[in-house]
Structure formats: C-alpha cells, structure tokens
Design a protein around this motif. Structure first.
Motif, PDB file in Angstrom:
ATOM      1  N   VAL A 217       0.863  -1.190   0.000  1.00 20.86           N
ATOM      2  CA  VAL A 217       0.000   0.000   0.000  1.00 20.86           C
ATOM      3  C   VAL A 217       0.898   1.239   0.000  1.00 20.86           C
ATOM      4  CG1 VAL A 217      -1.806   1.298   1.213  1.00 20.86           C
ATOM      5  CG2 VAL A 217      -1.806  -1.189   1.329  1.00 20.86           C
ATOM      6  N   TYR A 235      -5.421  -2.987   5.449  1.00 22.43           N
ATOM      7  CA  TYR A 235      -4.393  -3.413   4.499  1.00 22.43           C
ATOM      8  C   TYR A 235      -4.967  -4.597   3.722  1.00 22.43           C
ATOM      9  CZ  TYR A 235       0.544  -2.997   3.318  1.00 22.43           C
ATOM     10  OH  TYR A 235       1.736  -2.725   2.696  1.00 22.43           O
ATOM     11  N   TYR A 240      -1.541 -17.504   1.088  1.00 20.56           N
ATOM     12  CA  TYR A 240      -1.138 -18.615   0.221  1.00 20.56           C
ATOM     13  C   TYR A 240      -1.190 -19.935   0.968  1.00 20.56           C
ATOM     14  CZ  TYR A 240       3.684 -18.701   2.118  1.00 20.56           C
ATOM     15  OH  TYR A 240       4.787 -18.799   2.924  1.00 20.56           O
ATOM     16  N   THR A 241      -1.311 -20.982   0.168  1.00 20.64           N
ATOM     17  CA  THR A 241      -1.239 -22.332   0.723  1.00 20.64           C
ATOM     18  C   THR A 241      -0.515 -23.177  -0.302  1.00 20.64           C
ATOM     19  OG1 THR A 241      -2.504 -24.220   1.572  1.00 20.64           O
ATOM     20  CG2 THR A 241      -3.514 -22.994  -0.221  1.00 20.64           C
ATOM     21  N   ILE A 279      -1.493 -19.397   4.907  1.00 18.76           N
ATOM     22  CA  ILE A 279      -0.551 -18.471   5.544  1.00 18.76           C
ATOM     23  C   ILE A 279      -0.844 -17.068   5.018  1.00 18.76           C
ATOM     24  CG2 ILE A 279       1.902 -17.807   5.720  1.00 18.76           C
ATOM     25  CD1 ILE A 279       1.589 -20.422   7.005  1.00 18.76           C
ATOM     26  N   SER A 280      -0.888 -16.129   5.937  1.00 17.50           N
ATOM     27  CA  SER A 280      -1.094 -14.742   5.527  1.00 17.50           C
ATOM     28  C   SER A 280       0.270 -14.151   5.143  1.00 17.50           C
ATOM     29  CB  SER A 280      -1.700 -13.978   6.705  1.00 17.50           C
ATOM     30  OG  SER A 280      -1.777 -12.620   6.391  1.00 17.50           O
ATOM     31  N   PRO A 282       2.951 -11.343   4.788  1.00 18.15           N
ATOM     32  CA  PRO A 282       3.136 -10.085   5.530  1.00 18.15           C
ATOM     33  C   PRO A 282       2.949  -8.859   4.622  1.00 18.15           C
ATOM     34  CG  PRO A 282       5.052 -11.528   5.757  1.00 18.15           C
ATOM     35  CD  PRO A 282       4.180 -12.134   4.723  1.00 18.15           C
ATOM     36  N   GLU A 283       2.631  -7.758   5.232  1.00 16.17           N
ATOM     37  CA  GLU A 283       2.489  -6.502   4.501  1.00 16.17           C
ATOM     38  C   GLU A 283       3.838  -6.107   3.899  1.00 16.17           C
ATOM     39  OE1 GLU A 283       1.760  -7.040   7.686  1.00 16.17           O
ATOM     40  OE2 GLU A 283      -0.352  -6.601   8.031  1.00 16.17           O
ATOM     41  N   TYR A 284       3.814  -5.307   2.869  1.00 15.39           N
ATOM     42  CA  TYR A 284       5.019  -4.807   2.175  1.00 15.39           C
ATOM     43  C   TYR A 284       5.893  -5.969   1.683  1.00 15.39           C
ATOM     44  CZ  TYR A 284       3.791  -0.422   4.555  1.00 15.39           C
ATOM     45  OH  TYR A 284       3.134   0.684   5.027  1.00 15.39           O
ATOM     46  N   THR A 285       5.272  -6.930   1.060  1.00 16.12           N
ATOM     47  CA  THR A 285       6.016  -8.126   0.635  1.00 16.12           C
ATOM     48  C   THR A 285       5.691  -8.501  -0.811  1.00 16.12           C
ATOM     49  OG1 THR A 285       6.064  -8.963   2.902  1.00 16.12           O
ATOM     50  CG2 THR A 285       6.424 -10.588   1.175  1.00 16.12           C
ATOM     51  N   SER A 300      10.432 -14.785  -1.296  1.00 16.94           N
ATOM     52  CA  SER A 300       9.695 -13.632  -0.782  1.00 16.94           C
ATOM     53  C   SER A 300      10.695 -12.566  -0.370  1.00 16.94           C
ATOM     54  CB  SER A 300       8.788 -14.032   0.371  1.00 16.94           C
ATOM     55  OG  SER A 300       9.513 -14.190   1.544  1.00 16.94           O
ATOM     56  N   ASP A 302      11.037  -8.258   1.088  1.00 18.59           N
ATOM     57  CA  ASP A 302      10.391  -7.028   1.534  1.00 18.59           C
ATOM     58  C   ASP A 302      10.338  -6.040   0.379  1.00 18.59           C
ATOM     59  OD1 ASP A 302      10.370  -8.175   3.975  1.00 18.59           O
ATOM     60  OD2 ASP A 302      11.898  -6.888   4.871  1.00 18.59           O
ATOM     61  N   ILE A 303       9.255  -5.315   0.291  1.00 18.97           N
ATOM     62  CA  ILE A 303       9.199  -4.209  -0.679  1.00 18.97           C
ATOM     63  C   ILE A 303       9.545  -2.952   0.103  1.00 18.97           C
ATOM     64  CG2 ILE A 303       7.753  -2.918  -2.292  1.00 18.97           C
ATOM     65  CD1 ILE A 303       6.023  -5.440  -2.571  1.00 18.97           C
ATOM     66  N   ASN A 304      10.699  -2.444  -0.160  1.00 16.91           N
ATOM     67  CA  ASN A 304      11.183  -1.285   0.591  1.00 16.91           C
ATOM     68  C   ASN A 304      11.632  -0.232  -0.412  1.00 16.91           C
ATOM     69  OD1 ASN A 304      12.007   0.328   2.616  1.00 16.91           O
ATOM     70  ND2 ASN A 304      13.801  -0.878   3.191  1.00 16.91           N
TER      71      ASN A 304
END
Lengths: 305, 334
Positions: A217, A235, A240-241, A279-280, A282-285, A300, A302-304
């Motif tokens: 976001v 958010y 995923y599974t 599995i959820s 995480p945010e910003y991923t 996976s 992090d989106i930074n």
C-alpha cells in the motif's frame, strides 16, 4: 475491492477452485469473508495455461462484465478444463454511475504478442492526475494497447515496459526487478502529483510458469483530513497455501500435505472458512513462486522503496 | 451460595493472585464447573470460543492441523491454564483444537458473563484479563526463542550500519491537533474513542500526547522496560522481531488501533520486538505515568483500555505464531 486467485502446480479442475470450496472464489463476488463492505460485481476474468493445448505458452482467456454466479457457460467450462496455471479476477468497484463496467476493464490484462498477464486488487488514488505523467514510462507499443479506463491496465503497461522482452525470454529475476521498478514509477509519479493518500496495489502476475504477488500500500493509513477515517482502509489481505496437490481431501477442499510441494495457491482470501492450512503474506512483501523440477519454490522479499 | 468445589478451585488459579476475596466471590457466582473425559474435544479448531475455560484438574493437549503438518500436538495444558481466550478476545475461529488428555475439570466463564462484568464490575473483568495477558506474555517469550533459532539458521540480511544510524537518529516529536490538522470531533467518532462515552473519551484524551513520527522511526525498542501504549491516528506501524541486528516482520498496525509493549501487563518480560513506523505517522501516546493514573483513578476507562491492551497482546501473539510458521516454510525453501 476486487478478489484475485492464482494457482500453479499439478493440473486442477477449475471448478474445484472457483465453485466448490465453502469460501469459493465465485462466492467471494457476492459474499466475501474479508473486506465485505464492497461486493465484487463488476466482472469476472480468467486466464489459464494448459501444456496440452494449442500454443501452450499463451493462455486461454475468458472475460465477462456480467455476474459470474449467473454464468452457465463459465460453470460448464470450469467443470471441463484442468490447466496447471490460472489467474482469475473478480472486479469490485464503488457503487456509482461514474464507474465504467465493460469487458475492456475486466482483469487479468494480457496484451497481444505477450504471454504475461496481470490482475490488480486495489486502487491508485487520484489516478486521473497521474495518467499523463505515467505515459512517459510506457513504451509506445504498449501505450497504444490500453483500451480500458482502469489504473490497473496502466500498471500492466508499465510492467511490460520494464521487462527486457514481452514473451518468454526473461528470468524470474527480471520479473522481480520489473515489479519493483513498476512500483517505483508509481511512487515517483505520486510524489510529482503530490498524492499521499492510501492506495493499495496488490498485483498478481503470471505467464503460466510462475505466479507473483505483491502485498503493498502506498501511504498506508492516510486519507484526506476532510473525510472520516474509513473502516475500508484495512491493508488488503493476501494469503497462500501449498502442498502436493489441491483437491477434496478428508471432507474438505485443501492442499494435500507431503514433503514435496508441487502446487501453490496465492489469493486475496482463503478458499475455505477454516484458514488453518493458509498463511497470511506479511504486509510490504513480494512473493514469487515457480516450479523447479516439479517442486514449488517460493521467493519472498520485503518491498522497501 | 457459591459451590465449595468452585471456591476451592478458583482459589488455586492465577485469578486469586489478582483479586481480593469479595471480587472472587462475585466472579464465582456465575462460573460453571465443567467435566471432560479423556479424548473429549474442549474446543475445536475452526470454531469460535463462547467463553474461557480454566483447567482446575487434569490435562489437555493442543493439537493443530497446519500448512506443514496434517496434525501435530503442540503443547500440553495443565492446572491453571486458560482455553479459548484468544478466540474469544479476537473474535476469531480457534487455530487449534484442545483435547482432554485425561478426565479433566474446568471452570467456565461465559462470554455473556464477561460482558456483564465489563458493565457492572469493570475491575473484575480487568483482573481476569490481566491473568490471561500474563500467560500470553510468557507464551510470546516462549515462541520468541524458537523464532530466534530460525533467525540464526536463516541467511536473512542485516540492515546496513548506515541504515541503523539513520533510524536511531529519528525520534517522534510532539504536536497539537491544530498543527496536525486533525479534527478532534471527528477523531472521537473513530475507534477506539467511539467505544467510550463522551466524558470518558474527553478524560482519556487529556492523558494522551499527540506525536508525529517520520517513516522508519522506532517507537518502542526491543527489550524496552518502560510500559507504553500508542493509538495510530494516521499512518502505520510495523512490529518486528529483532535479534543480532537481524529483523523479521511480524505485522502492520493501522489507523484506529491501539498497540503496546508487554511491560503494560507483565513487569518481567521484554520480548525482542520493536515497533517502528512504516509510513510517516500520527499517533496518540499513553506514558507509564498516565497508564498508572488511569488504573488508579478511572476504573471504567481503565477497564475498556485494558481490554484493548489485552487484545493488542493477543494480536501480537498471533503474529508471533504466524512468523514461527512462516520462517519454518522459508527454511524449507532455502
């Protein structure tokens, strides 16, 4: 708010994903479990890859701006086809006459001469202000292909412009870089236009060999001070599974467990009320899954930006 | 007349450590004694809990079906342990089944009775939650140790020294509603303030400090010993587990949500969890002295506030559990 479902793995009967589970994808159009303030009634689209089909690198495409739960053709089709990769989208838009409900606005987007498809869950605030600046970042051959009015199709055109080639000759790393670069373009243009309002961009991308998804976001938690904070500003979810294969096991639809994971579902919400095997993200991923020797590999990061 | 068996049983639980005899009498008046035979399911995975069971005799085990395992026995519960508290507080389906290991007796406090306590005996509800929250804090520490093991095995990158220096230089600053362009009347209509009546929310706001923080500003450091609470007004806060300069994400806390460190309930635990802004943010802060003052002088406000503090710790525990599963999967994918 839209809902998206991506599947990669062993061939699967589409009906098992779209209709059968207790929180099936089609049910999420009229009875979503999460973010239920807005129904997803503005169209359904699906692209599906089947290695046994003619021209297997390119997907089968089905799109309708109508309500999918009344669509007899769709139901019949899903009981028949068993692709190994699917990207499906339910479009949800605000209830106003200003919205354009048409087949051109139904996701996933896939331009001619490419085999990469994109679907989007979210919305870029004040997109109309951004549009013309975004054009600078889109290659002319893709700009001319934009036919609809959605922000998502423009995001798709930027993504294609960031790839070294539109068909096949790109790597997973190229995809990863292109997705991050696309988000950076959107961020740059938002800054230029002084837009700093909550804008979710859960992107799902596939070419039949991988599935990638972002949970991101821009300016999370901010909205104009003039308006009341909305409960809608959660958010956007992403789950995923994965397991050996997806189907009806022990009286429920789920992934069958085994040491070798050969199939994966990434979706906006779980397909079952019981989320124990989901599995959820995480945010910003950013999550990318591809098959290597019949086994699902997940990257996976992090989106930074 | 309170059943002598219940009286004896409750006096042996953690609840008796927090309540005086008259408070225990009130609590006992609507608590039921429930018996389970070995193999009976006390709470089924996927179901919503209708109250809280407290084991007074016997044992039960926690069993869960997860993405990784068809069925696995996670832990054993014994005398004094709570059952169903997370599902009840978060109003979510239980993520595990609890099954009696032997003939087991439990005290049962129903959801309805907890609501009744909140309305008429707020301090009893708070003290019940305090007992639960203390257990939660200990479980967070327990899970943390497993996560640290994964973090040590993982090849996750540590932030650069420059990044760490930049982050350490960022501090939140105080501001006013006028400066921050926040309409207080609209704010009062939002969660969590809408849960209080007019007088209570005015009183609560008097104790809170408005702070603005840039992106990547640490609000609560790992191992911080001073209790502190925040409510996010705009922006977002990332909770993360930190070990040897490695950081792994737990969850993002958004607008209208209260979060705090475990020190608000458990004076001896300081998990390696930090809370850092993931966007530039506007927050309301409650310091240790404000929390103490509210607890001493504003029973009704404190009860509601404490309810939120407990929920935030339950959410934190859920995030820690999810991280534990995620890191396990990521190791599989290495």
């Amino acid at each position: 708010m839209c809902r998206i479902l991506a599947y990669l793995g062993k061939p699967v009967i589409v009906d098992d994903l779209l209709y059968q589970p207790d929180n099936s994808f089609i049910k999420q159009s009229y009875h979503p479990k999460y973010m239920s303030h807005l129904l997803n009634l503005a169209g359904f689209g699906m692209v599906a890859w089947d290695p046994g089909s003619y021209n297997p690198a390119h997907p089968f495409i089905y799109k309708t701006p109508h309500l999918p739960f009344y669509d007899e053709n769709l139901r019949g089709l899903t009981k028949k086809i068993n692709p190994h990769c699917i990207l499906a989208h339910l479009r949800g838009v605000s209830y106003t006459e200003k919205q354009v409900i048409s087949i051109q606005n139904v996701h996933p987007f896939i331009f001619d001469n490419t085999n990469i498809a994109l679907a989007h869950n979210g919305a870029l605030m004040n997109f109309d202000m951004m549009k013309y600046q975004l054009a600078e970042y889109i290659k002319p051959q893709y700009l001319k292909d934009i036919r609809g009015t959605t922000d998502s199709e423009w995001i798709y055109a930027i993504l294609l412009s960031k790839l070294p080639s539109p068909v096949e000759s790109y790597t997973i790393e190229d995809i990863r870089v292109a997705i991050i670069e696309t988000l950076k373009v959107l961020q740059t243009v938002r800054h230029k236009c002084n837009i700093a309002i909550n804008s979710p961009v859960n992107l799902f991308i596939s070419n039949g060999k991988f599935i990638a998804a972002t949970r991101y976001v821009f300016d999370y938690g901010w909205q104009p001070s003039s308006s009341l904070m909305s409960a809608h500003l959660t958010y956007h979810s992403l789950w995923y599974t994965y397991g050996e294969s997806y189907g009806f096991y022990d009286n429920e639809y789920r992934m069958k467990n085994s040491k070798i994971k050969s199939s994966i579902i990434i979706s906006s919400e779980p397909l079952t009320s019981d989320t124990a095997t989901w599995i959820s993200v995480p945010e910003y991923t950013l999550v990318i899954a591809n098959l290597e020797g019949g086994e699902v590999k997940i990257i996976s990061q992090d989106i930074n930006i | 007349m309170v059943d002598q068996t219940i009286k004896q049983a409750i006096s042996e639980t953690l609840l008796s450590a927090y309540m005086n005899s008259s408070e225990l009498e009130i609590l006992m008046s609507h608590v039921a004694l429930v018996s389970f035979s070995a193999g009976d399911v006390i709470l089924q995975q996927g179901q919503y809990s209708e109250g809280i069971h407290i084991i007074i005799d016997g044992h039960a085990f926690i069993s869960a079906r997860t993405l990784e395992f068809e069925k696995s026995d996670i832990a054993t519960l014994a005398k004094g342990d709570f059952i169903g508290e997370i599902s009840l507080l978060l109003n979510e389906a239980s993520n595990a089944s609890i099954i009696a290991n032997s003939d087991t007796q439990c005290l049962f406090i129903s959801r309805v009775y907890l609501d009744f306590l909140a309305a008429f005996f707020p301090m009893i509800k708070s003290k019940t939650l305090l007992a639960i929250a203390n257990k939660i804090c200990l479980r967070i520490i327990d899970s943390q140790n497993k996560i640290i093991n994964y973090m040590e095995m993982s090849d996750m990158a540590a932030p650069s020294i420059l990044n760490r220096v930049i982050t350490s230089l960022k501090n939140p600053g105080t501001t006013t509603f006028e400066e921050a362009n926040v309409d207080v009347n609209k704010l009062k209509l939002r969660n969590p303030f809408s849960l209080f009546d007019q007088q209570e929310r005015d009183e609560l706001l008097k104790h809170m400090t408005l702070e603005k923080a840039a992106k990547n500003c640490v609000l609560i450091k790992e191992n911080q010993e001073v209790p502190v609470c925040y409510v996010v007004i705009y922006g977002g806060v990332q909770s993360s587990m930190v070990h040897n300069n490695r950081i792994t994400k737990l969850s993002v806390i958004g607008p209208n949500t209260l979060f705090c460190n475990t020190r608000c309930v458990h004076k001896d635990t300081s998990p390696k969890i930090n809370f850092t802004t993931c966007e530039h943010s506007l927050l309301l802060k409650l310091t240790e002295s404000d929390l103490n003052l509210l607890e001493k002088e504003q029973a009704k406000i404190w009860a509601r506030l404490f309810d939120m503090i407990c929920k935030s710790l339950v959410s934190l525990e859920r995030s820690v559990q999810k991280l534990n599963i995620r890191l396990n999967i990521e190791l599989y994918n290495r």
